[in-house]
Write an enzyme that holds these catalytic residues in place. Structure first.
Site, PDB file in Angstrom:
ATOM      1  CG  HIS A 127      -1.994  -1.042   1.136  1.00  0.00           C
ATOM      2  ND1 HIS A 127      -3.312  -0.744   0.921  1.00  0.00           N
ATOM      3  CD2 HIS A 127      -1.931  -2.393   1.205  1.00  0.00           C
ATOM      4  CE1 HIS A 127      -4.021  -1.861   0.878  1.00  0.00           C
ATOM      5  NE2 HIS A 127      -3.201  -2.876   1.054  1.00  0.00           N
ATOM      6  CG  ASP A 157       0.041   9.420   0.900  1.00  0.00           C
ATOM      7  OD1 ASP A 157      -0.024   8.218   1.206  1.00  0.00           O
ATOM      8  OD2 ASP A 157      -0.695  10.310   1.383  1.00  0.00           O
TER       9      ASP A 157
HETATM   10  O1  F6P Z   1      -1.841   2.339   4.258  1.00  0.00           O
HETATM   11  C1  F6P Z   1      -0.662   2.416   4.971  1.00  0.00           C
HETATM   12  C2  F6P Z   1      -0.848   2.025   6.428  1.00  0.00           C
HETATM   13  O2  F6P Z   1       0.384   1.978   7.015  1.00  0.00           O
HETATM   14  C3  F6P Z   1      -1.511   0.709   6.671  1.00  0.00           C
HETATM   15  O3  F6P Z   1      -0.717  -0.402   6.498  1.00  0.00           O
HETATM   16  C4  F6P Z   1      -1.902   0.933   8.096  1.00  0.00           C
HETATM   17  O4  F6P Z   1      -2.836   0.056   8.578  1.00  0.00           O
HETATM   18  C5  F6P Z   1      -2.382   2.364   8.081  1.00  0.00           C
HETATM   19  O5  F6P Z   1      -1.575   3.001   7.155  1.00  0.00           O
HETATM   20  C6  F6P Z   1      -2.411   3.072   9.421  1.00  0.00           C
HETATM   21  O6  F6P Z   1      -1.235   2.911  10.139  1.00  0.00           O
HETATM   22  P1  F6P Z   1      -1.177   2.089  11.488  1.00  0.00           P
HETATM   23  O7  F6P Z   1      -1.762   0.739  11.229  1.00  0.00           O
HETATM   24  O8  F6P Z   1       0.276   2.029  11.815  1.00  0.00           O
HETATM   25  O9  F6P Z   1      -1.986   2.854  12.491  1.00  0.00           O
END
Ligand code: F6P
Length: 483
Positions: free
Chosen positions: A174, A388
């Site tokens: 992602h 991003d």
């Molecule tokens: O989309 C990128 C991402 O890192 C996901 O893998 C993740 O779940 C989200 O953003 C939010 O970050 P986190 O899970 O570290 O709170």
């Protein structure tokens, strides 16, 4: 036997024909200090995109439920089978906050913050990836499809292949995949590439991410790369597996956003927001996780200078900045919060009047209904990420603007810029360029705004998240043809 081989016994297959594996489940445990110990939606774009896909598809979702030191049995939530993977408090620190978010995250986002390399973090990353692979192996039926998500789980395809050679394995990243020259810093670069290459199909957000990955596969494991097919060889040089890599830009549940944007209560709420701001001529909006990749300080700097130059006034314009809490124990995030809040305080101290506030700063996360009300209330959406993977907020804003009004200022460093070419594209490092981009958006004629928004809406409506997942899954079922 390679170092990464797992020796645990093969478990009996589970009964799910389709399994998604991601670091987080779509719901997070609310800690008892914060509330009643119930559930809330997990943060981030991954869950925003995958939750609607899973809601319409039979399958299981394997992931961490957000609370350390807690083992939970599989359970059913909003029509999805959820299989929680436990993490100890120490693993949260070493695998999640450490290797995932203080090594890989900054490394994969143009080293905006310096990545840290610690062997203890890497050991925890391997250990936890094995656990996720084991949980997926126990959940998947014979010959099932398993779709592994994101940078936290790059070793899972390999561990899973060892446990369950019968599975069809997809992987989707992602976030960006870095240029080979930056990826080269990672002491464990070869293991990461080998981990990914056991998938049948590896998806990326942008064509440039795919090209970066293919260059690293060639350089760090000597894989034969031909037409985006990667040949994995054994020690004798025989091809034992062919992986494919391709871009699949992720999207949003367009129908859900459009439905909310047409709902009376949501429209009424958007009017109320504008009224509470004193009905300014222009409402500007930023919505981000509080993350240093999002360019929030650059945005605030540009906005503060526009107020200073009297190009904007607090009577005519109001900026709402939603910054949802994220990774709050990681040092770079603690520092960012101080920087952002310091800047907001200084701008407001200098430019607020008794009636008007320059920046409404909201350190909260909100339900999707409130987000859509904010999108409807905003004349200008500011997405100024320094890097991003995609940025789904940009796509949500466009989807919500059913009357083709509004303007999107979009960083060329967000994956969404590849699809939303009619946005006002900016380089957020160029503060003067950012200022003129914001002013251009504020002063856009209705005709030009309509032309740009219509073009962006066509793109989004034709490419929603259901299409993204069905295209990825259809490509995953195809056999690689040796070239
Ligand atoms: O989309 C990128 C991402 O890192 C996901 O893998 C993740 O779940 C989200 O953003 C939010 O970050 P986190 O899970 O570290 O709170």
């Amino acid at each position: 036997m390679p170092e990464e081989m797992i020796n645990e016994p093969l478990h009996h297959p589970g009964d799910s024909d389709f399994v998604v594996v991601s670091n987080r489940l779509p719901v997070d445990r609310v800690s008892t200090e914060e509330g009643d110990g119930g559930w809330r939606r997990s943060p981030g774009g991954l869950v925003t995109a995958l939750a609607p896909v899973m809601a319409t598809q039979d399958g299981a979702w394997v992931g961490w439920h957000g609370a350390p030191d807690e083992e939970l049995a599989p359970f059913h939530h909003e029509n999805i089978d959820l299989v929680p993977v436990p993490l100890s408090a120490e693993e949260v620190e070493l695998y999640y906050e450490g290797f995932s978010n203080s090594t890989l995250w900054p490394l994969y986002h143009d080293v905006i913050a310096p990545p840290e390399f610690h062997r203890t973090w890497w050991d925890a990353y391997r250990r936890v990836n094995k656990r996720f692979a084991q949980a997926a192996a126990n959940t998947a039926a014979q010959n099932a499809t398993v779709w592994v998500q994101d940078y936290q789980l790059q070793l899972v395809p390999r561990y899973l292949r060892q446990l369950r050679p019968d599975l069809r394995i997809g992987f989707f990243n992602h976030i960006p995949f870095p240029p080979q020259e930056i990826f080269a810093q990672l002491p464990w670069r070869q293991s990461i590439i080998e981990g990914l290459l056991e998938a049948d199909l590896i998806g990326f957000q942008r064509a440039s991410d795919t090209a970066n990955f293919l260059r690293s596969a060639r350089r760090f494991v000597g894989a034969g790369v031909k037409s985006a097919q990667i040949q994995v060889k054994d020690n004798e040089g025989n091809v034992v597996h062919i992986a494919r890599a391709a871009p699949f830009p992720i999207s949003i549940d367009v129908g859900q956003i459009q439905e909310l944007a047409g709902r009376k209560d949501v429209i009424a709420r958007s009017r109320q927001i504008r009224e509470e701001l004193g009905n300014p001529k222009t409402v500007l909006l930023g919505v981000d996780r509080l993350d240093y990749t999002k360019g929030i300080t650059h945005r605030l700097k540009a906005y503060g200078e526009l107020l200073h130059d009297c190009e904007l006034t607090v009577e005519d314009a109001a900026l709402i900045q939603v910054a949802s809490p994220s990774r709050e124990r990681v040092e770079t995030y603690i520092q960012l919060r101080e920087d952002v809040e310091g800047m907001v305080g200084r701008i407001n101290g200098q430019y607020d009047t008794m009636q008007n506030t320059a920046v409404r700063y909201l350190h909260h996360s909100y339900p999707v209904e409130e987000m859509v009300a904010l999108y409807l209330a905003a004349d200008v959406m500011l997405v100024t990420a320094l890097r991003d993977g995609m940025n789904l907020v940009a796509k949500e804003y466009v989807a919500a603007r059913g009357d083709n009004t509004g303007a999107l200022v979009l960083s060329e460093f967000a994956g969404a810029a590849d699809q939303l070419k009619s946005a006002i594209l900016v380089n957020p490092h160029d503060i003067d360029g950012l200022k003129s981009g914001i002013l251009r958006a504020v002063n856009l004629s209705p005709a030009e705004a309509g032309r740009r928004m219509r073009a962006m809406r066509r793109q989004i409506v034709n490419n929603d998240v259901q299409r993204w997942s069905s295209e990825f899954l259809a490509a995953l079922q195809k056999e690689a043809t040796p070239v």
